[in-house]
Design a protein around this motif. Structure first.
Motif, PDB file in Angstrom:
ATOM      1  N   GLN A 301       0.828  -1.192   0.000  1.00  0.00           N
ATOM      2  CA  GLN A 301       0.000   0.000   0.000  1.00  0.00           C
ATOM      3  C   GLN A 301       0.870   1.252   0.000  1.00  0.00           C
ATOM      4  OE1 GLN A 301      -2.856   0.854   3.154  1.00  0.00           O
ATOM      5  NE2 GLN A 301      -4.396  -0.057   1.804  1.00  0.00           N
ATOM      6  N   ARG A 335      -4.504   6.184  -1.142  1.00  0.00           N
ATOM      7  CA  ARG A 335      -3.769   4.918  -1.069  1.00  0.00           C
ATOM      8  C   ARG A 335      -4.079   4.010  -2.252  1.00  0.00           C
ATOM      9  NH1 ARG A 335      -5.142   5.780   4.373  1.00  0.00           N
ATOM     10  NH2 ARG A 335      -3.299   6.472   5.522  1.00  0.00           N
ATOM     11  N   TYR A 337      -2.430   0.234  -4.282  1.00  0.00           N
ATOM     12  CA  TYR A 337      -1.458  -0.847  -4.216  1.00  0.00           C
ATOM     13  C   TYR A 337      -0.460  -0.674  -5.340  1.00  0.00           C
ATOM     14  CZ  TYR A 337      -2.411  -4.248  -0.629  1.00  0.00           C
ATOM     15  OH  TYR A 337      -2.477  -4.891   0.553  1.00  0.00           O
ATOM     16  N   ASN A 454      -9.438   2.277   1.990  1.00  0.00           N
ATOM     17  CA  ASN A 454      -8.782   2.432   3.287  1.00  0.00           C
ATOM     18  C   ASN A 454      -9.811   2.604   4.364  1.00  0.00           C
ATOM     19  OD1 ASN A 454      -9.314   4.617   1.668  1.00  0.00           O
ATOM     20  ND2 ASN A 454      -8.074   6.001   2.881  1.00  0.00           N
TER      21      ASN A 454
END
Lengths: 454, 223
Positions: A301, A335, A337, A454
């Motif tokens: 993340q 956020r 990945y 998140n």
């Protein structure tokens, strides 16, 4: 240390022969038991018949005293058979080879028994008639019975025994012949030049080998594509490095010959600039080659907002030198990945390009938006932008649009595109509606792994 | 001698221009294909240094276009591509020389001088006429064995007249050969330089064709 590989031919032949041997043995055993059973039955019935015959004969023609029948003269097998007749416990008739005592010691019931006489096994049929006091024993040596059995079996099993070595040869030949396409492929591969990457042609390859040959050809194809891209990359990289090297050389030579101090300093400064250029280019080439090698992403993340802040802080001095206003629009953590190092390279390249290709005094705005559908990183500038045909060609390796005065190789764009692709992002280029120059958006869809709630 | 440098890379272009200026070339520098074509079609350069990978229009297309338009100046192709195919293609498209980066500046200058000389039908390095020997590489002039000291402009003027021996050149043509863009041309500059050359080398060497220009005649009699 590798073990010597086993031979497929040997293994196949051994398997087939082993199975054959097992089936053969089983067949022989069945034949053996069956034939023995049949032969014994026939011989036993003969013994019983003979005994019945003797009983009938005796009652009809009763001898007064003991009679010895010389049965040896009757038939060459006769000495292997024997007869005893007892009347009320007294021996009245016997063959020459018969002992004087009853063949069967206890002399009990009527029926078959096997007894040992003078170390030879005899099959004896006893008839006991309490009414007439008659006891009849008809015996036959087991040895002779077995000889008959053997004779019967011999004729059945001999062909099988003879066929065995022929079968071995036949199986070996058949396996050898069956494996011919495989040996052919091996020879073809062996005869190829070591660097040959064209398709392997195997004439009349059997169905079992087709997947193997196809896989092999697919592998050759992949290797060729890989080598080709490697070759192209190396050539492009070498060519691209020549320009900064030529610049370094030119400026160094000018500096050597220059007598004017200011001009000499200028040339030396440019020599250093050239070295920086070459370094940057080498770095970009390395990044690109790592990306092309499809290195595994170190995904975790990442907060794009924080990452952009770091990269902009890094780039800000260069923008200030050109009196450009570099700005990151404030926002909540964003956020996704991804590989943090690679995403940093992506942001750095986008910001770097905006600074390089926007004129002095331009505005450069970086902003992030994230909603349920997508995460979007945008870099916009107030520079001159690009005409539509150049927008389409942007991202071709080494493509540089017309009017470019900044030194660059166009590699930055290739890098951006590759990093985006590795993160399943789409890069969109358009005219900036807010600032009028170029707007570049790197968009990651949310249903993808690249987006993390998140 | 005025030449056109076509190089899109800022750093390299700057270096090449500085280097060629050190070798006493008057250098005009353009950075893309269309500008190069425009300049080559309109200005009388002695030669051009042409990079192949250019924004807008690549070097080979520029070369093909100007050759088609009848521009005959010698062109030296400067490129990062060094495969034989590239060289052959470059020369076939009308390049006169093909140099791969990085290049030695002195070699580049020498090749340019040789190209210019050959394009004027002069196989030798030194230009000779009327007892004058001009060495373009060493940039020195001898008359009857004696060295004559000339200024940069005087040398270039004499060089141009010698290269174009027997042809009348107008004042504008001479100015264009001597000065690159942005250089200030003093009024009567050509007249002044011709005057000084006549004083140093003899009054009859350069002849004036009134209202037309100047000419350096081919030597008559036994060659």
């Amino acid at each position: 240390m590798t073990r010597k590989p086993y031979s497929l031919q040997g293994r196949l032949a051994l398997l087939v022969l082993g199975m054959l041997a097992a089936v053969w043995t089983a067949t022989a055993a069945i034949v053996w038991f069956d034939a023995r059973h049949e032969v014994e039955e026939i011989l036993d019935s003969h013994l019983a018949q003979a005994a019945a015959f003797v009983v009938a004969q005796y009652q009809h023609d009763r001898p007064a005293s003991e009679v010895q029948v010389d049965m040896l003269s009757l038939h060459r097998y006769a000495y292997k058979t024997t007869i005893q007749v007892f009347q009320d416990g007294r021996l009245v008739l016997r063959s020459a080879n018969a002992p004087t005592t009853p063949l069967v010691a206890d002399g009990g019931a009527t029926g078959f028994q096997t007894v040992l006489i003078d170390n030879a096994r005899w099959r004896v049929f006893a008839v006991h008639e309490p009414a007439t006091g008659l006891q009849v024993y008809v015996g036959e040596q087991e040895k002779s019975r077995n000889a008959i059995l053997w004779a019967v079996l011999r004729s059945t099993l001999w062909p099988l025994v003879l066929a065995l070595p022929l079968l071995v040869l036949a199986v070996w030949w058949a396996v050898h012949r069956g494996l011919r396409p495989l040996r052919g492929l091996g020879r073809t591969l062996l005869e190829r030049r070591p660097d040959a990457l064209d398709r392997v042609q195997v004439d009349d390859a059997p169905a079992e080998m087709v997947p193997m040959v196809d896989a092999l050809n697919a592998l050759f194809q992949r290797i060729e594509t890989l080598l080709e891209s490697e070759r192209r990359f190396t050539a492009d990289a070498a060519h691209e490095l020549r320009t900064p090297i030529a610049a370094i050389r030119a400026h160094a030579q000018v500096a050597l010959q220059e007598t004017d101090d200011a001009l000499r300093r200028h040339a030396l400064q440019h020599t250093i600039d050239g070295c920086d250029r070459a370094t940057r280019l080498a770095q970009q080439l390395l990044t690109l080659s790592r990306l092309e090698a499809n290195a595994v992403l170190d995904e975790k993340q990442v907060d794009l907002q924080a990452l952009a802040r770091r990269e902009l802080a890094e780039a800000a001095p260069r923008a200030l030198e050109k009196h450009q206003a570099l700005e990151l629009q404030d926002g909540p953590p964003c956020r996704i990945y991804g590989d943090e190092a690679l995403l940093a390279v992506l942001v750095r390249n986008l910001v770097d390009n905006a600074i390089r290709y926007s004129p002095a005094g331009a505005r450069i705005l970086v902003h992030l938006t994230q909603d349920a559908a997508q995460t979007r990183l945008s870099v916009e500038d107030s520079g001159p932008g690009l005409p539509a045909e150049d927008l389409a060609r942007l991202g071709e390796r080494f493509f540089r649009p017309l009017g470019t005065t900044e030194s660059g190789s166009g590699l930055g764009w290739s890098i951006v595109r590759r990093i985006a692709a590795a993160h399943r992002m789409v890069v969109e280029v358009e005219r900036s509606t807010r600032l009028g120059g170029l707007a570049i958006h790197a968009v990651a869809p949310s249903q993808d792994k690249a987006f993390a709630t998140n | 001698m005025r030449i056109l440098l076509v190089e899109d890379d800022a750093l390299l272009g700057d270096g090449l221009r500085a280097g060629l200026q050190q070798s006493a070339f008057a250098v005009d520098w353009v950075r893309d294909g269309p500008s190069a074509e425009q300049a080559l079609r309109t200005e009388p350069y002695a030669a051009a240094v042409l990079d192949l990978s250019l924004p807008g229009k690549d070097g080979l297309s520029v070369l093909a276009a100007i050759r088609k338009a009848g521009v005959k100046l010698p062109v030296l192709v400067l490129t990062a591509r060094d495969a034989i195919d590239d060289r052959v293609r470059g020369l076939d498209q009308g390049a006169d020389d093909y140099v791969v980066k990085p290049v030695d500046l002195l070699e580049l200058a020498a090749r340019l001088r040789a190209l210019v000389r050959r394009s004027h039908g002069q196989p030798q390095e030194c230009l000779t006429a009327h007892g004058i020997v001009l060495d373009p590489a060493a940039r020195c002039v001898h008359q009857h064995g004696q060295q004559v000291m000339l200024s940069v402009r005087e040398f270039d003027l004499l060089h141009t007249l010698l290269l174009n021996m027997g042809r009348v050149l107008s004042r504008e043509q001479l100015e264009q050969q001597l000065y690159s863009w942005g250089q200030e041309i003093e009024s009567n500059a050509v007249e002044v330089h011709v005057h000084r050359l006549r004083r140093k080398l003899g009054a009859t060497l350069i002849q004036t064709v009134r209202g037309v220009g100047y000419v350096l005649m081919r030597p008559t009699g036994p060659a």
